[in-house]
Scaffold this motif. Structure first.
Motif: not given
Length: 904
Positions: A20-21, A61, A221, A223-224, A226-227
């Protein structure tokens, strides 16, 4: 399921433990701890901000992909250099980035791309590194010092609180060097230690890819990303920076399509452009679009527009000399070529490289007409060799020459953009404007919606389409419209005009373009008298364009059209009327060139005795007469008169007009008997045909008075002039040019009859009126001033006469030439004035020079030549105290000189 080991239980890094990250950050921290370095020390070693690097070690990240070797640099800083271990770390990185199981070292590049695109859309390869290498391959940036200093100041002050705009748009015509200016500004910033980024902005995908790469570099990051909203994320990250920075968005030629958020405006603060007031940075955009609507109405206070124009001739010359070298010519020749290229940096660079390359080709291998220097290149442009100088060459041509295609292609891209925006008339409108002359175009006079709509070129254009397209062309710099409140003329860059004019589309539909331009011009000039001073302001705007349809016809026929153009007579008529205006307004050299050009176009298309051709030949003879080319004028008048007699008969008005002007030429050549016969015959015929008050009849009556004066019959001439003046005042008005001419001649005769005081008062009134109506430098105005000089001198007011004579001689020399009969008259009188002022040596030298010129121009037996000879003899005898052969001292004041020059 076995619990994952906690970081406190581990002592050495192992990338194979990474899933994982957070795992990646833990193992990376162990590597740093093994090296004994702090986070700040590693950050300094790899050139990454401490806050960004801390995110990598914390596992929030992954290391950024830009620069692409960042991970290896971090690992090497921590002492990890073994290639096998580095490969394990790379595998771990991509395993985390793409999820468990994606560990194949040969995974496709698209799978490892930092860019997230829509399904089926190929990712865009971008770099945020400024392309500094471009500056090394081009000439030095010149003529942009003020703009570069402004940008440097803005960037330097961006780290401090101030209210100055932080977003700056460099806009201008394609090829004017906007990107080069921006890159030079970035180079200055980088040299000062300021962080810089460069993002291509040709389309939305490129901007999104570049901004995504920038976000990753700034620590966003996955996730950041993507969202969240990418524009918001980027600007939040930029606002977190505490050091000055500079971001360039290059080639944003379609700002609404590339910089605005969906459904938003370019400057509404929701897209890629933000006020930047809370940041320490500066944003620079380069764009062809300088349209005020694009950048907001009203424009926000945080954004400033900078127009990037073309280079001045001296700066352009420096570019050419740097690239082509001094063997290509002198600075003056380079400056002339720079002016012909319109100072466009792109064209200057190509021309300089072209010449540098052409001089390397051995003489035996080079085409005979290959331009090798500045003068040759300019002459090739004048011959219309744009296709050879700027067109795309065949495969295998040297790269430097292949690049020339971009000169024309850059504007084609602008037109494509306008078409995409719905400005369907932009391309045919630009090509129509390019089919006109080189002078500024009076579009408010010429462009008519009904005439455009009637042309097949604009068949599908909506009612407002032409105006909207014109403003669109202005916004992209392809044309330059006047700013609000200025006269309605637009300009085209010379190369835009040249290459649009030679576009294959124009050549394919040349009959349509010819018909349209002829119709646009005809509707303006058909009711505009080229000889009327009240219309000259309009003609000044139109004259250059009226010859343009003939150029189109030459191109058309050069392409071997089987049928003659139906528009040729109308085109020839436009050129003829323009030449008539130039002559009437006193632009005699231009008038002669225009007449010769029209006559050359008529040859082989219309017979010599066609009414249009006869009119042009007659007008050309008049122009040569006005220029003092008396022998040539007489010969051409005789030819035209013979053709008009044969085709129209002796009493046709056109025949009589040519006969009248032939009489004037004969009179001025000293052939008084022949002239007197023609004047009398013309007056008789005109009186019978037109009546005694017709303007043409009054012109003949004035000519008869001129003959009486030339014969020395001043009292009869005075009486005739008085009658003509009364009738012309009644029929034409007291301020008509013909009325003013008769008034001048009447004043001169009064002076001949020893009434100089009355003549002076009348001449001063006439000079003021002529200056107001015709202009201060018109030949007729100068003629009135010469008569006033004569009157002042004859009254003994010698100093006043000299004060007026000196600028008059200079003006006539500049306008008419040193040896024009009118100039010779002014020089003769100036010599006599100097004699009376006691400067005998200067007077004798001037009078001798006048005699030599009169013998050459008028002949040895002309009355004016005889006057000069007798005057010079008298001056020399007086200087030595010797009487003439008849025992008398000759009167050196040239009364007979004036008598034979009534027309000047």
């Amino acid at each position: 399921m076995t619990d994952r080991p906690r970081s406190g239980e581990l002592s050495h890094p192992d990338p194979q433990r990474v899933a994982t990250r957070q795992d990646f950050g833990r193992e990376l921290t162990l590597a740093r701890q093994d090296s004994g370095l702090s986070v700040r020390q590693v950050a300094k070693a790899v050139g990454v901000p401490v806050s960004t690097l801390g995110g990598y070690f914390a596992g929030t990240h992954l290391p950024a992909l830009q620069p692409p070797d960042l991970l290896n640099r971090i690992l090497r800083a921590a002492g990890i250099t073994d290639p096998a271990v580095l490969e394990d770390w790379r595998q771990a990185y991509w395993r985390v980035r793409h999820g468990a199981g994606s560990t194949d070292a040969a995974a496709p590049a698209a799978d490892r791309s930092p860019l997230h695109t829509a399904p089926g859309v190929a990712p865009v390869a971008v770099s945020t590194r400024p392309p500094f290498d471009r500056l090394g391959g081009g000439p030095r940036v010149r003529g942009r010092d003020r703009l570069l200093d402004t940008l440097a100041t803005v960037v330097a002050e961006s780290g401090h609180a101030h209210d100055n705009p932080r977003v700056h748009v460099l806009h201008g015509l394609g090829g004017c060097g906007k990107s080069t200016v921006a890159l030079s500004a970035v180079q200055r910033a980088a040299d000062a230690g300021i962080t810089t980024w460069w993002i291509p902005a040709e389309d939305a995908a490129a901007v999104t890819a570049g901004m995504l790469a920038l976000a990753v570099e700034l620590g966003a990051s996955p996730d950041h990303l993507r969202l969240g909203s990418l524009p918001d994320i980027v600007w939040h990250l930029l606002e977190d920076l505490d050091e000055p920075w500079l971001l360039v968005l290059d080639n944003a030629d379609d700002p609404p399509g590339t910089l605005a958020a969906a459904g938003g405006g370019v400057t509404d603060g929701t897209g890629w452009l933000r006020p930047a007031g809370r940041t320490t940075g500066t944003v620079v955009i380069t764009s062809r679009d300088g349209n005020r609507t694009t950048w907001g109405r009203p424009r926000p206070a945080w954004l400033r527009l900078h127009a990037v124009g073309v280079l001045a001739p001296d700066h352009g010359a420096q570019v050419l000399l740097e690239l082509a070298g001094s063997p290509a010519g002198t600075p003056a020749e380079a400056s002339a070529l720079s002016a012909r290229l319109g100072g466009l940096p792109l064209a200057l660079a190509f021309a300089g490289r072209y010449l540098a390359e052409s001089r390397e080709i051995p003489g035996g291998l080079a085409p005979r007409d290959l331009p090798r220097d500045f003068r040759g290149y300019r002459e090739a442009l004048e011959r219309g060799k744009h296709d050879e100088l700027f067109a795309l060459p065949p495969d295998g041509a040297p790269p430097a020459r292949r690049a020339h295609a971009a000169v024309g292609q850059t504007w084609e891209l602008s037109l494509d953009l306008l078409a995409e925006r719905g400005f369907t008339a932009a391309r045919p409108l630009l090509q129509t404007l390019a089919c006109l002359g080189q002078a500024p175009i009076p579009h408010e006079l010429l462009l008519r919606a009904d005439l455009l709509a009637a042309s097949p070129l604009f068949a599908s254009v909506p009612a407002w389409g032409a105006w909207d397209s014109l403003r669109g062309l202005d916004g992209l710099g392809l044309v330059t419209l006047p700013r609000t409140g200025t006269p309605g003329t637009l300009t085209l860059h010379p190369l835009v005009r040249d290459m649009s004019r030679r576009h294959p589309q124009v050549l394919r539909q040349i009959d349509d373009y010819l018909a349209l331009t002829t119709a646009l011009l005809t509707q303006v000039v058909e009711a505009t008298d080229p000889k009327a001073p009240s219309a000259w302001a309009r003609w000044r705007l139109l004259a250059d364009h009226c010859a343009a349809p003939l150029d189109l016809i030459e191109d058309r026929d050069g392409n071997r059209h089987p049928e003659p153009s139906a528009a040729f007579p109308a085109a020839l008529g436009l050129a003829s009327r323009a030449a008539n205006y130039l002559r009437a307004a006193g632009h005699l050299a231009q008038a002669e060139a225009a007449g010769v050009r029209a006559l050359a176009a008529a040859r082989h298309r219309l017979p010599e005795d066609h009414p249009l051709v006869l009119g042009i030949r007659h007008d050309l003879a008049r122009t040569r007469y006005d220029r003092g080319q008396l022998a040539s004028a007489e010969s051409l008048f005789r030819e035209v008169l013979a053709d008009r007699l044969a085709g129209l008969g002796p009493r046709h008005p056109d025949t009589l007009t040519t006969q009248h002007y032939l009489a004037r030429a004969l009179r001025d050549r000293g052939l008084l008997d022949q002239a007197e016969t023609l004047f009398a015959d013309t007056l008789r015929s005109r009186t019978e045909l037109l009546g005694p008050r017709h303007p043409d009849t009054l012109t003949s009556s004035n000519g008869v008075a001129d003959m009486l004066r030339a014969r020395g019959r001043f009292a009869e001439a005075l009486s005739t002039y008085e009658k003509v003046l009364g009738l012309r005042t009644d029929v034409l008005g007291e301020r008509h040019p013909a009325t003013l001419v008769t008034g001048q001649y009447l004043a001169e005769v009064r002076q001949e009859l020893d009434r100089p005081e009355a003549a002076e008062a009348q001449l001063r009134r006439l000079a003021a009126a002529s200056r107001e109506i015709r202009g201060a430098d018109h030949p007729r105005t100068l003629a009135v001033l010469q008569s006033l000089v004569d009157a002042l001198h004859d009254m003994g007011r010698v100093q006043e006469a000299e004060d007026l004579a000196l600028p008059l001689v200079a003006s006539r020399r500049q306008l008419l030439g040193d040896a024009h009969p009118a100039t010779l008259r002014s020089r003769h009188r100036l010599g006599l004035i100097r004699l009376d002022l006691g400067t005998t040596g200067e007077a004798e030298a001037e009078l001798e020079a006048v005699l030599i010129d009169r013998q050459r121009v008028l002949g040895t037996d002309h009355p004016q030549t005889r006057t000069s000879r007798a005057t010079l003899e008298a001056v020399r005898r007086q200087a030595h105290g010797q009487p003439s052969a008849d025992g008398q001292h000759h009167d050196t004041h040239p009364h007979s000189d004036r008598r034979t020059n009534a027309h000047v």
